[in-house]
Design a protein around this motif. Structure first.
Motif, PDB file in Angstrom:
ATOM      1  N   PHE A 119      64.048  68.992  61.513  1.00 16.54           N
ATOM      2  CA  PHE A 119      65.227  69.229  62.345  1.00 16.54           C
ATOM      3  C   PHE A 119      66.389  68.422  61.791  1.00 16.54           C
ATOM      4  O   PHE A 119      66.220  67.531  60.971  1.00 16.54           O
ATOM      5  CB  PHE A 119      64.962  68.875  63.814  1.00 16.54           C
ATOM      6  N   GLY A 120      67.569  68.760  62.242  1.00 16.24           N
ATOM      7  CA  GLY A 120      68.762  68.057  61.791  1.00 16.24           C
ATOM      8  C   GLY A 120      70.014  68.696  62.350  1.00 16.24           C
ATOM      9  O   GLY A 120      69.977  69.374  63.382  1.00 16.24           O
ATOM     10  N   THR A 121      71.135  68.491  61.658  1.00 15.73           N
ATOM     11  CA  THR A 121      72.417  69.063  62.078  1.00 15.73           C
ATOM     12  C   THR A 121      73.091  69.699  60.873  1.00 15.73           C
ATOM     13  O   THR A 121      72.792  69.374  59.724  1.00 15.73           O
ATOM     14  CB  THR A 121      73.355  67.993  62.665  1.00 15.73           C
ATOM     15  N   ARG A 122      74.011  70.591  61.167  1.00 15.58           N
ATOM     16  CA  ARG A 122      74.808  71.225  60.122  1.00 15.58           C
ATOM     17  C   ARG A 122      76.204  71.468  60.671  1.00 15.58           C
ATOM     18  O   ARG A 122      76.370  71.891  61.818  1.00 15.58           O
ATOM     19  CB  ARG A 122      74.182  72.545  59.696  1.00 15.58           C
ATOM     20  N   GLY A 123      77.204  71.208  59.850  1.00 14.93           N
ATOM     21  CA  GLY A 123      78.591  71.396  60.260  1.00 14.93           C
ATOM     22  C   GLY A 123      79.163  72.695  59.751  1.00 14.93           C
ATOM     23  O   GLY A 123      78.858  73.136  58.641  1.00 14.93           O
ATOM     24  N   TYR A 124      79.983  73.318  60.567  1.00 12.22           N
ATOM     25  CA  TYR A 124      80.670  74.565  60.227  1.00 12.22           C
ATOM     26  C   TYR A 124      82.159  74.343  60.444  1.00 12.22           C
ATOM     27  O   TYR A 124      82.564  73.754  61.442  1.00 12.22           O
ATOM     28  CB  TYR A 124      80.197  75.720  61.107  1.00 12.22           C
ATOM     29  N   LEU A 125      82.982  74.840  59.524  1.00  6.76           N
ATOM     30  CA  LEU A 125      84.422  74.688  59.610  1.00  6.76           C
ATOM     31  C   LEU A 125      85.055  76.071  59.726  1.00  6.76           C
ATOM     32  O   LEU A 125      84.832  76.938  58.871  1.00  6.76           O
ATOM     33  CB  LEU A 125      84.950  73.966  58.370  1.00  6.76           C
ATOM     34  N   LYS A 154      88.688  74.253  63.385  1.00  2.85           N
ATOM     35  CA  LYS A 154      87.674  73.874  64.370  1.00  2.85           C
ATOM     36  C   LYS A 154      86.404  73.510  63.610  1.00  2.85           C
ATOM     37  O   LYS A 154      85.908  74.303  62.813  1.00  2.85           O
ATOM     38  CB  LYS A 154      87.401  75.037  65.320  1.00  2.85           C
ATOM     39  N   ARG A 155      85.904  72.298  63.819  1.00  3.89           N
ATOM     40  CA  ARG A 155      84.660  71.857  63.189  1.00  3.89           C
ATOM     41  C   ARG A 155      83.573  71.840  64.259  1.00  3.89           C
ATOM     42  O   ARG A 155      83.679  71.145  65.258  1.00  3.89           O
ATOM     43  CB  ARG A 155      84.812  70.473  62.581  1.00  3.89           C
ATOM     44  N   VAL A 156      82.525  72.631  64.034  1.00  8.19           N
ATOM     45  CA  VAL A 156      81.418  72.746  64.978  1.00  8.19           C
ATOM     46  C   VAL A 156      80.166  72.172  64.324  1.00  8.19           C
ATOM     47  O   VAL A 156      79.835  72.519  63.189  1.00  8.19           O
ATOM     48  CB  VAL A 156      81.171  74.220  65.376  1.00  8.19           C
ATOM     49  N   THR A 157      79.477  71.287  65.041  1.00  5.56           N
ATOM     50  CA  THR A 157      78.213  70.735  64.573  1.00  5.56           C
ATOM     51  C   THR A 157      77.101  71.364  65.391  1.00  5.56           C
ATOM     52  O   THR A 157      77.140  71.334  66.623  1.00  5.56           O
ATOM     53  CB  THR A 157      78.189  69.204  64.725  1.00  5.56           C
ATOM     54  N   LYS A 158      76.108  71.943  64.691  1.00  2.00           N
ATOM     55  CA  LYS A 158      75.005  72.632  65.364  1.00  2.00           C
ATOM     56  C   LYS A 158      73.683  71.933  65.068  1.00  2.00           C
ATOM     57  O   LYS A 158      73.463  71.431  63.969  1.00  2.00           O
ATOM     58  CB  LYS A 158      74.922  74.090  64.906  1.00  2.00           C
ATOM     59  N   PRO A 174      70.156  77.253  62.580  1.00  2.00           N
ATOM     60  CA  PRO A 174      71.053  76.695  63.585  1.00  2.00           C
ATOM     61  C   PRO A 174      70.740  77.279  64.964  1.00  2.00           C
ATOM     62  O   PRO A 174      70.687  78.493  65.134  1.00  2.00           O
ATOM     63  CB  PRO A 174      72.446  77.098  63.100  1.00  2.00           C
ATOM     64  N   LEU A 175      70.507  76.389  65.944  1.00  2.03           N
ATOM     65  CA  LEU A 175      70.115  76.847  67.273  1.00  2.03           C
ATOM     66  C   LEU A 175      71.263  76.824  68.277  1.00  2.03           C
ATOM     67  O   LEU A 175      71.530  77.810  68.933  1.00  2.03           O
ATOM     68  CB  LEU A 175      68.952  76.005  67.795  1.00  2.03           C
ATOM     69  N   PHE A 176      71.936  75.687  68.424  1.00  5.17           N
ATOM     70  CA  PHE A 176      73.018  75.615  69.404  1.00  5.17           C
ATOM     71  C   PHE A 176      74.040  74.571  68.963  1.00  5.17           C
ATOM     72  O   PHE A 176      73.698  73.581  68.325  1.00  5.17           O
ATOM     73  CB  PHE A 176      72.479  75.294  70.804  1.00  5.17           C
ATOM     74  N   PRO A 177      75.311  74.801  69.319  1.00 12.51           N
ATOM     75  CA  PRO A 177      76.342  73.814  68.993  1.00 12.51           C
ATOM     76  C   PRO A 177      76.302  72.664  70.000  1.00 12.51           C
ATOM     77  O   PRO A 177      76.065  72.873  71.186  1.00 12.51           O
ATOM     78  CB  PRO A 177      77.641  74.602  69.112  1.00 12.51           C
TER      79      PRO A 177
END
Length: 105
Positions: free
Chosen positions: A4-10, A33-37, A44-47
């Motif tokens: 598991f972990g996180t990923r950023g989207y711009l 807008k920077r979203v981390t999920k 990716p499951l949820f922001p």
């Protein structure tokens, strides 16, 4: 084993003309807008975090802004785009909508 972990989207929401707080020039600014999920097995499951910022295209200065201000700037941008009286995209010079080439006679 669980991975598991996180990923950023711009996301680039709009390009606005504003006076820069860093250099003082009226220049184009990108509204981002920077979203981390949260991710599970690289899916990716949820922001769980969203942050907004504007960046000056002249000097590169970036300023974080609250969500309310970002939504207000985006609404103003959309309203300015809808200012076209017929609701159509603005026509570029040298482009004919009905398929005719204006440069051929």
């Amino acid at each position: 084993m669980i991975i598991f972990g996180t990923r950023g989207y711009l996301y680039q929401l709009a390009v606005l003309t504003l006076v820069c707080g860093w250099c003082g020039n009226p220049a184009a600014h990108t509204l981002r807008k920077r979203v981390t999920k949260f991710t599970l097995f690289f899916v990716p499951l949820f922001p769980f975090s969203a942050k907004y910022a504007t960046q000056c295209t002249f000097c590169g200065g970036e300023q974080k802004i609250p969500k309310e201000q970002a939504e207000q700037l985006l609404a103003q941008h959309v309203a300015a785009q809808d200012g076209n009286p017929f609701g159509q995209a603005q026509q570029q010079p040298g482009y004919a909508q009905d398929g005719q080439n204006p440069y051929q006679h």
